[in-house]
Motif scaffolding. Structure first.
Motif, PDB file in Angstrom:
ATOM      1  N   ASN A  76       8.001  -7.801   2.278  1.00 54.56           N
ATOM      2  CA  ASN A  76       8.432  -6.396   2.335  1.00 54.56           C
ATOM      3  C   ASN A  76       7.884  -5.636   3.543  1.00 54.56           C
ATOM      4  O   ASN A  76       8.555  -4.760   4.081  1.00 54.56           O
ATOM      5  CB  ASN A  76       7.979  -5.700   1.034  1.00 54.56           C
ATOM      6  CG  ASN A  76       7.986  -4.200   1.168  1.00 54.56           C
ATOM      7  OD1 ASN A  76       9.037  -3.558   1.115  1.00 54.56           O
ATOM      8  ND2 ASN A  76       6.807  -3.602   1.366  1.00 54.56           N
ATOM      9  N   SER A 124       0.800  -1.235   0.000  1.00 58.29           N
ATOM     10  CA  SER A 124       0.000   0.000   0.000  1.00 58.29           C
ATOM     11  C   SER A 124       0.828   1.278   0.000  1.00 58.29           C
ATOM     12  O   SER A 124       0.278   2.357  -0.220  1.00 58.29           O
ATOM     13  CB  SER A 124      -0.898  -0.002   1.242  1.00 58.29           C
ATOM     14  OG  SER A 124      -0.098  -0.150   2.407  1.00 58.29           O
ATOM     15  N   TYR A 173      13.976  -3.242  15.480  1.00 56.46           N
ATOM     16  CA  TYR A 173      14.077  -3.213  14.017  1.00 56.46           C
ATOM     17  C   TYR A 173      15.400  -3.835  13.570  1.00 56.46           C
ATOM     18  O   TYR A 173      15.435  -4.669  12.665  1.00 56.46           O
ATOM     19  CB  TYR A 173      13.993  -1.750  13.558  1.00 56.46           C
ATOM     20  CG  TYR A 173      14.033  -1.553  12.055  1.00 56.46           C
ATOM     21  CD1 TYR A 173      12.869  -1.665  11.300  1.00 56.46           C
ATOM     22  CD2 TYR A 173      15.220  -1.230  11.391  1.00 56.46           C
ATOM     23  CE1 TYR A 173      12.894  -1.476   9.920  1.00 56.46           C
ATOM     24  CE2 TYR A 173      15.248  -1.041  10.019  1.00 56.46           C
ATOM     25  CZ  TYR A 173      14.070  -1.160   9.291  1.00 56.46           C
ATOM     26  OH  TYR A 173      14.104  -0.983   7.920  1.00 56.46           O
ATOM     27  N   THR A 189      10.360   7.313   1.627  1.00 59.43           N
ATOM     28  CA  THR A 189       9.001   6.792   1.822  1.00 59.43           C
ATOM     29  C   THR A 189       8.406   7.437   3.080  1.00 59.43           C
ATOM     30  O   THR A 189       9.045   8.281   3.714  1.00 59.43           O
ATOM     31  CB  THR A 189       9.027   5.263   2.034  1.00 59.43           C
ATOM     32  OG1 THR A 189       9.650   5.013   3.305  1.00 59.43           O
ATOM     33  CG2 THR A 189       9.799   4.544   0.947  1.00 59.43           C
TER      34      THR A 189
HETATM   35  N1  LIG Z   1      12.427   3.375   3.266  1.00 59.68           N
HETATM   36  C1  LIG Z   1      13.649   2.986   3.540  1.00 59.68           C
HETATM   37  O1  LIG Z   1      14.570   3.789   3.521  1.00 59.68           O
HETATM   38  C2  LIG Z   1      13.937   1.543   3.872  1.00 59.68           C
HETATM   39  C3  LIG Z   1      15.278   1.166   3.969  1.00 59.68           C
HETATM   40  C4  LIG Z   1      15.580  -0.165   4.260  1.00 59.68           C
HETATM   41  C5  LIG Z   1      14.563  -1.086   4.434  1.00 59.68           C
HETATM   42  N2  LIG Z   1      13.269  -0.686   4.336  1.00 59.68           N
HETATM   43  C6  LIG Z   1      12.233  -1.705   4.531  1.00 59.68           C
HETATM   44  O2  LIG Z   1      11.352  -1.693   3.432  1.00 59.68           O
HETATM   45  C7  LIG Z   1      10.073  -2.143   3.854  1.00 59.68           C
HETATM   46  C8  LIG Z   1       9.042  -1.112   3.410  1.00 59.68           C
HETATM   47  O3  LIG Z   1       9.286   0.101   4.087  1.00 59.68           O
HETATM   48  P1  LIG Z   1       8.816   1.516   3.507  1.00 59.68           P
HETATM   49  O4  LIG Z   1       9.939   2.453   3.652  1.00 59.68           O
HETATM   50  O5  LIG Z   1       8.182   1.346   2.207  1.00 59.68           O
HETATM   51  O6  LIG Z   1       7.742   1.909   4.624  1.00 59.68           O
HETATM   52  P2  LIG Z   1       6.245   2.479   4.520  1.00 59.68           P
HETATM   53  O7  LIG Z   1       6.139   3.491   3.439  1.00 59.68           O
HETATM   54  O8  LIG Z   1       5.902   2.885   5.910  1.00 59.68           O
HETATM   55  O9  LIG Z   1       5.385   1.182   4.086  1.00 59.68           O
HETATM   56  C9  LIG Z   1       5.281   0.106   4.969  1.00 59.68           C
HETATM   57  C10 LIG Z   1       4.358  -0.945   4.394  1.00 59.68           C
HETATM   58  O10 LIG Z   1       4.333  -2.045   5.301  1.00 59.68           O
HETATM   59  C11 LIG Z   1       2.999  -2.274   5.714  1.00 59.68           C
HETATM   60  N3  LIG Z   1       2.959  -2.631   7.138  1.00 59.68           N
HETATM   61  C12 LIG Z   1       3.439  -1.931   8.186  1.00 59.68           C
HETATM   62  N4  LIG Z   1       3.209  -2.580   9.327  1.00 59.68           N
HETATM   63  C13 LIG Z   1       2.562  -3.715   9.004  1.00 59.68           C
HETATM   64  C14 LIG Z   1       2.049  -4.816   9.746  1.00 59.68           C
HETATM   65  N5  LIG Z   1       2.104  -4.883  11.095  1.00 59.68           N
HETATM   66  N6  LIG Z   1       1.449  -5.829   9.076  1.00 59.68           N
HETATM   67  C15 LIG Z   1       1.330  -5.782   7.735  1.00 59.68           C
HETATM   68  N7  LIG Z   1       1.775  -4.775   6.974  1.00 59.68           N
HETATM   69  C16 LIG Z   1       2.394  -3.761   7.606  1.00 59.68           C
HETATM   70  C17 LIG Z   1       2.234  -0.989   5.441  1.00 59.68           C
HETATM   71  O11 LIG Z   1       0.887  -1.340   5.143  1.00 59.68           O
HETATM   72  P3  LIG Z   1      -0.412  -0.700   5.855  1.00 59.68           P
HETATM   73  O12 LIG Z   1       0.058   0.331   6.825  1.00 59.68           O
HETATM   74  O13 LIG Z   1      -1.204  -0.108   4.724  1.00 59.68           O
HETATM   75  O14 LIG Z   1      -1.076  -1.866   6.471  1.00 59.68           O
HETATM   76  C18 LIG Z   1       2.954  -0.461   4.216  1.00 59.68           C
HETATM   77  O15 LIG Z   1       2.418  -1.006   3.036  1.00 59.68           O
HETATM   78  C19 LIG Z   1      10.145  -2.307   5.363  1.00 59.68           C
HETATM   79  O16 LIG Z   1      10.377  -3.665   5.697  1.00 59.68           O
HETATM   80  C20 LIG Z   1      11.347  -1.460   5.740  1.00 59.68           C
HETATM   81  O17 LIG Z   1      11.945  -1.913   6.920  1.00 59.68           O
HETATM   82  C21 LIG Z   1      12.925   0.611   4.067  1.00 59.68           C
END
Ligand SMILES: NC(=O)c1ccc[n+]([C@@H]2O[C@H](COP(=O)([O-])OP(=O)(O)OC[C@H]3O[C@@H](n4cnc5c(N)ncnc54)[C@H](OP(=O)(O)O)[C@@H]3O)[C@@H](O)[C@H]2O)c1
Length: 290
Positions: free
Chosen positions: A101, A28, A166, A201
């Motif tokens: 993810n 999402s 985390y 994000t």
């Molecule tokens: N952005 C970065 O810089 C970065 C860097 C390294 C790794 N990551 C990893 O990439 C992944 C995505 O992160 P993002 O940056 O895209 O974050 P984001 O924009 O906050 O998106 C997080 C996504 O995960 C879902 N989510 C959160 N908590 C959840 C739960 N308890 N159960 C099911 N779904 C859940 C949310 O869905 P809903 O809230 O709609 O349910 C949303 O679709 C994560 O694992 C994060 O650790 C991100």
């Protein structure tokens, strides 16, 4: 156009030639949404999850035949596995691609935050993701094909300050991927340990702040938060991560894939491998204002 770029082979193959179906958790927003949009543009059928499928309505209406919204909350492992199993059945018994993810951050000092908060985070982000992989891989084994992508982070090598749960979940996920890379060797299954650096994000906006509003503010936490947030705001857009994942999926090789700026995806891992631990920590503390 850059002359060298003209000489590089253009990846003409479409992902749909290799992966007909995909399951993406956390579709999402942020990276998961960018991954999903990239897969849809490549002709792949996608089952994408959110805790509230209202957040997936736009993708469902623009790709009615190609996109299936799924309710999935990692906090409820039993329900999450059930949702995955039903999606897997409707996809023909096994997904060609599963991307673990979904995830969230909690920011706070370890000992002053309720232990249950950390426990819930590790159970959701590591335990539930492993359980989805368990079901997915069993089906992929039967089909002798498939690809599992576990989204870890650069935090595996450079833990983020005041985000202990985390860091544990991501390090565990990377160790899990490495185990599976070895276990799936010689099979038709590939496993990718995806380690993004910062991408712009809503991750920080969704981050749970663990300290109670009545708790005294700590300058060290404030400085760390300011650095974390500044890095994310200046980071590349999620579409750049999706382009990197696309290249990795076309290669069809198991292993670690790093995504992000040159500094985070190339120099930082080199530093993690070669710098003495003391120096590495000192640099990380300086980077985060600690
Ligand atoms: N952005 C970065 O810089 C970065 C860097 C390294 C790794 N990551 C990893 O990439 C992944 C995505 O992160 P993002 O940056 O895209 O974050 P984001 O924009 O906050 O998106 C997080 C996504 O995960 C879902 N989510 C959160 N908590 C959840 C739960 N308890 N159960 C099911 N779904 C859940 C949310 O869905 P809903 O809230 O709609 O349910 C949303 O679709 C994560 O694992 C994060 O650790 C991100």
């Amino acid at each position: 156009m850059n002359r060298l770029a003209c000489l590089l082979p253009v990846p003409s193959q479409r992902l749909a030639d290799l992966y007909r179906t995909a399951f993406v958790t956390g579709a999402s927003a942020g990276l998961g949404r960018a991954f999903t949009e990239m897969l849809l543009a490549e002709g792949v059928r996608v089952w994408g999850t959110a805790r509230d499928t209202g957040r997936l309505a736009e993708m469902a209406s623009t790709h009615p035949a190609q996109f299936t919204p799924v309710v999935l909350d990692l906090a409820d492992t039993t329900a999450a596995v059930g949702a995955f199993q039903r999606a897997q059945q409707s996809a023909g018994g096994a997904f060609d691609l599963v991307i673990n993810n979904a995830g969230y951050g909690v920011f706070g000092r370890f000992e002053t935050t309720e232990f249950a908060v950390w426990e819930a985070q590790v159970r959701a982000m590591l335990g539930a993701s492993m359980q989805l992989a368990h079901v997915a891989l069993a089906a992929m084994r039967q089909a002798n094909r498939g690809c599992l992508v576990n989204v870890a982070s650069l935090a595996v090598e450079f833990p983020l300050p005041f985000m202990s749960g985390y860091n544990v979940a991501k390090a565990g996920l990377a160790a899990f991927s490495e185990s599976l890379v070895i276990e799936t060797k010689g099979s038709g299954i590939t496993v990718i340990d995806l380690r993004p650096g910062d991408f712009r994000t809503d991750f920080n906006q969704s981050m749970q702040t663990a300290s109670a509003s009545s708790a005294p503010r700590e300058p060290m936490l404030d400085r760390s938060w300011t650095a974390l947030d500044a890095n994310l705001r200046a980071a590349p857009p999620p579409a750049a991560a999706a382009a990197g994942l696309r290249r990795a999926l076309l290669r069809r090789r198991s292993g670690t894939v790093r995504l992000g700026s040159f500094f985070q995806a190339r120099l930082a891992p080199l530093g993690a491998a070669w710098l003495p631990a003391g120096l590495r920590r000192a640099l990380a503390c300086r980077y985060f204002g600690i």
